[in-house]
Every structure is written in C-alpha cells, then in structure tokens.
Design a protein around this motif. Structure first.
Motif, short mmCIF file in Angstrom:
data_model
loop_
_atom_site.label_atom_id
_atom_site.label_comp_id
_atom_site.label_asym_id
_atom_site.label_seq_id
_atom_site.Cartn_x
_atom_site.Cartn_y
_atom_site.Cartn_z
N ALA A 140 0.82 -1.20 0.00
CA ALA A 140 0.00 0.00 0.00
C ALA A 140 0.86 1.26 0.00
CB ALA A 140 -0.94 -0.01 1.20
N GLY A 141 1.87 1.28 0.84
CA GLY A 141 2.74 2.45 0.92
C GLY A 141 3.49 2.70 -0.37
N LYS A 142 3.97 1.64 -0.97
CA LYS A 142 4.74 1.76 -2.21
C LYS A 142 3.92 2.33 -3.34
CE LYS A 142 7.49 -0.99 -5.46
NZ LYS A 142 8.01 -2.35 -5.79
N HIS A 143 2.64 2.00 -3.38
CA HIS A 143 1.78 2.39 -4.50
C HIS A 143 0.76 3.47 -4.14
CE1 HIS A 143 3.50 -0.76 -6.95
NE2 HIS A 143 3.30 -1.62 -5.98
N ILE A 147 -4.78 2.75 3.48
CA ILE A 147 -5.44 1.61 4.12
C ILE A 147 -6.59 2.14 4.97
CG2 ILE A 147 -5.16 -0.37 5.64
CD1 ILE A 147 -2.18 -0.35 4.96
N VAL A 148 -7.81 1.80 4.57
CA VAL A 148 -8.99 2.32 5.24
C VAL A 148 -9.21 1.64 6.59
CG1 VAL A 148 -11.50 2.63 5.07
CG2 VAL A 148 -10.07 2.91 3.04
N LEU A 216 -15.40 -11.78 2.37
CA LEU A 216 -16.05 -11.74 3.67
C LEU A 216 -15.25 -10.86 4.63
CD1 LEU A 216 -18.30 -12.81 5.53
CD2 LEU A 216 -16.80 -14.73 6.12
N ARG A 217 -13.94 -10.98 4.55
CA ARG A 217 -13.03 -10.16 5.36
C ARG A 217 -12.12 -9.41 4.39
NH1 ARG A 217 -12.75 -11.36 10.56
NH2 ARG A 217 -10.54 -10.83 10.76
N THR A 218 -12.37 -8.10 4.25
CA THR A 218 -11.69 -7.31 3.23
C THR A 218 -10.83 -6.22 3.84
OG1 THR A 218 -13.57 -7.63 1.73
CG2 THR A 218 -12.02 -5.87 1.18
N ILE A 219 -9.58 -6.14 3.41
CA ILE A 219 -8.79 -4.96 3.72
C ILE A 219 -8.94 -4.03 2.54
CG2 ILE A 219 -6.60 -5.93 2.83
CD1 ILE A 219 -5.22 -4.29 5.10
N LYS A 220 -9.41 -2.82 2.81
CA LYS A 220 -9.73 -1.88 1.74
C LYS A 220 -8.59 -0.90 1.52
CE LYS A 220 -13.54 -1.05 4.03
NZ LYS A 220 -14.85 -0.50 4.46
N LEU A 221 -8.12 -0.83 0.27
CA LEU A 221 -7.07 0.10 -0.13
C LEU A 221 -7.66 1.12 -1.09
CD1 LEU A 221 -4.16 -2.42 -0.86
CD2 LEU A 221 -4.87 -1.46 1.34
#
Length: 351
Positions: A140-143, A147-148, A216-221
């Motif tokens: 996430a940091g690189k691009h 991160i929500v 079901l379990r999402t990390i949102k970027l």
C-alpha cells in the motif's frame, strides 16, 4: 520528512552527527546536557523530548539502549498508520534496529539504507520481511494506497505467513498492478473476482463510494490519486476548511480517502487552516507562485476579483491542476463560505 536523533553520551553524539549527515530531509539532534557541544538541542529528560516531538516528526533514531526507547515511547503509541518510524542504534554503530512502524512508517527501509551508510548491521524482525513474503501495508505504501481499515493488516499477513490463500481484486485501472504483485509473490496472493466465494479474506482496491466488497473479510485500499486545490479568505479554521472539502466530496460522490495532496497559491503557504487539514489527511501541502499557476494549461473558472487580489484569475483549480501534474479535472471551482475547492485526478506518473 522530519527526523530527530537522540543521543545520551559523547560517542553517541558523534554517531548521531554521522547519521544526520546520511539522512535526507530535516534532521535535528538532541543530546543529553552532559554531552552537548552547543551545536545541538540539549535536554535533561528524554521523556520531555518525546512528549514534545513524538507527534511532530516522521522518524526518530535513538542511540543507546533499546529498553530506553521502548519505555519512553510506550505512552504515546497509537497506531501503525500514524506512529513515526523508530530506530535504535548502539553507541558504536555496530547494529541498527527497526523498532516501530516498519512498513507504513518506513522504518525497515530506512534501517536498511542507513545501516549501509553507517557500516552497521540492520536488525529487522518483521516476519514478512525476514521470510520474503507479501506485506499488504508495504504494498500500500509503495503504491500510494491508503489503508482504510488497518485492523485487517494482521488478518491478511497472518494468513499469508500461515500459507493460507488470500485474494486480490480491483477495477481495470489497477489490474496490471495486481497481476504484477501476484507474479512477484506466487502462491501467496491471487487476483480474483471471488465470484464463488473461494477466498474468505482478501485485498480490494476501492475507488467508488458505494463499491461492494467481494470478500467476507476485506482490507480496503484506496488510491490517493486526487489533488485538492483550495483558495480561502485569510484566517479560515481547520474546521471550516475540512467542512468545505468534505461537503464538496460528498456532493460529487468522492471518497475523501482518495485525497493525495493539498495545494494552493504561495501567498497561502502559512494559512494554518489549510496546513492543519493537510496534516490531518496525512498528505503534503504544496503551494505555487501566481506566475506558475498562470502557466497551467487548461480551462479554468476565471475571476477578475481573484486576479486583482492574487495575481492569477483562479487559485483552487489552477493549484489542483499543478499538483496533479496536469491531470483530469474532476470537480470545478466550488465555493463554500469564503472557501473555494477544486479537485483534479493525479496523473499516474505523478502519484
């Protein structure tokens, strides 16, 4: 980028000066009063230094015992998304330890670079780094992806480290990026639309307000790909600036998480309301001279009054255009109680 270096002894002070010479950005050295030489900030209590500086800097290097660093920063730790990067070095410069905010804060990368420059051995204990595995927060940091819900980092990393399947998805604009990551980390992450629900947990790049989560379990970027130009009357508060921007985004169905940079004219460089808003959003605040704004290419909402006051016919649109690298206009000049807001999409090579 603001870095502070803290030393407690003469040998530590000498290493601090060497580290400062090999660190980019603004660097300030704090030395205990028993070893200060008059060229650095002197302190009696390191606790007072951290109390004043912990939330005001991006990186901290302690030169001394790791236990001192742990104890003194402990009361101020909040989140891996906000805490500064923290390193610890021994006085002889033999070892350099990445102690805090290894990925999002950049401590691991800083540790590796600075250790090489100092001739020290980098000590990095993050499991994904030591095992060469995919790290969603590093990705996430690189691009430039915000991160929500960082609470999900542990779930995603834990599954990858345990060789459990993790999916990745996003719209067509980001499919190439996702496929590159999949190729780089085969067997760890997989690009999928998850139509059959085969992946319980996954990483999703989201760009729209009402975009449906596919796991079901999402990390949102969220891509930080919008430049926000702001013009305002003198003295507008953080609350007023934030309200104007949030209202503009809500009216145009835009995610505020997409804000990647705040911009204005150089005459507003010290406007505290805008400065504070940029800090709140954790993005840079860039200002431009009237002449530079005048040279921006495109169609802008001109105002003879603004021209007479600022030397350029539009501040918000032109500054957003400049900060976006000449990107696409998403929201034209929008006025809100003495504040004007415009939004441009940052060109991919400018992100």
């Amino acid at each position: 980028m603001r870095t502070i270096i803290i030393a407690f002894t003469q040998p530590g002070l000498q290493l601090a000066k060497k580290a400062a010479q090999n660190t980019e950005g603004t660097v300030e050295i704090y030395g205990h009063e028993r070893c200060t030489d008059g060229t650095i900030h002197s302190f009696y209590s390191v606790g007072e230094v951290i109390k004043e500086q912990f939330y005001q800097c991006d990186r901290i290097l302690f030169i001394g015992a790791a236990a001192i660093a742990v104890r003194v920063i402990a009361p101020y730790l909040k989140s891996k998304t906000t805490d500064p990067a923290v390193l610890v070095a021994d006085e002889d410069g033999k070892f350099l330890i990445s102690l805090l905010s290894g990925h999002i804060g950049g401590a691991n990368e800083w540790c590796s670079i600075l250790a090489e420059r100092l001739g020290a051995a980098p000590v990095i204990t993050t499991a994904t780094d030591t095992r060469g595995m995919f790290a969603v927060d590093l990705f996430a940091g690189k691009h430039r992806l915000r991160i929500v819900n960082p609470v999900m980092i542990q779930d995603i990393s834990g599954r990858i480290l345990n060789y459990e399947p993790v999916g990745m998805t996003g719209n067509d604009e980001y499919i190439d990026l996702l496929e590159q990551a999949e190729k780089q980390y085969p067997g760890q992450i997989q690009v999928t639309k998850n139509e059959n629900g085969e992946f319980e947990s996954g990483i999703q790049i989201i760009t729209e307000v009402h975009e449906k989560e596919v796991f079901l379990r999402t990390i949102k970027l969220v891509p930080m790909n919008l430049a926000v130009g702001i013009g305002c009357k003198k003295g507008k508060s953080l609350k007023e600036i934030a309200q104007a921007v949030y209202t503009t985004f809500a009216q145009n169905h835009l995610l505020t998480e997409r804000i990647g940079v705040i911009a204005s004219i150089d005459r507003k460089a010290q406007e505290q309301g805008i400065i504070s808003f940029a800090k709140q959003m954790k993005v840079p605040y860039r200002t431009y001279a009237a002449q530079e704004l005048e040279q921006q290419a495109g169609t802008f909402t001109a105002s003879s009054f603004v021209k007479g006051q600022m030397g350029v016919d539009n501040v918000c649109e032109r500054s957003a255009c400049a900060a976006s690298g000449g990107g696409e206009k998403i929201v034209a000049k929008t006025a809100c109680d003495g504040i004007t807001v415009a939004v441009y999409k940052i060109k991919r090579n400018e992100e």
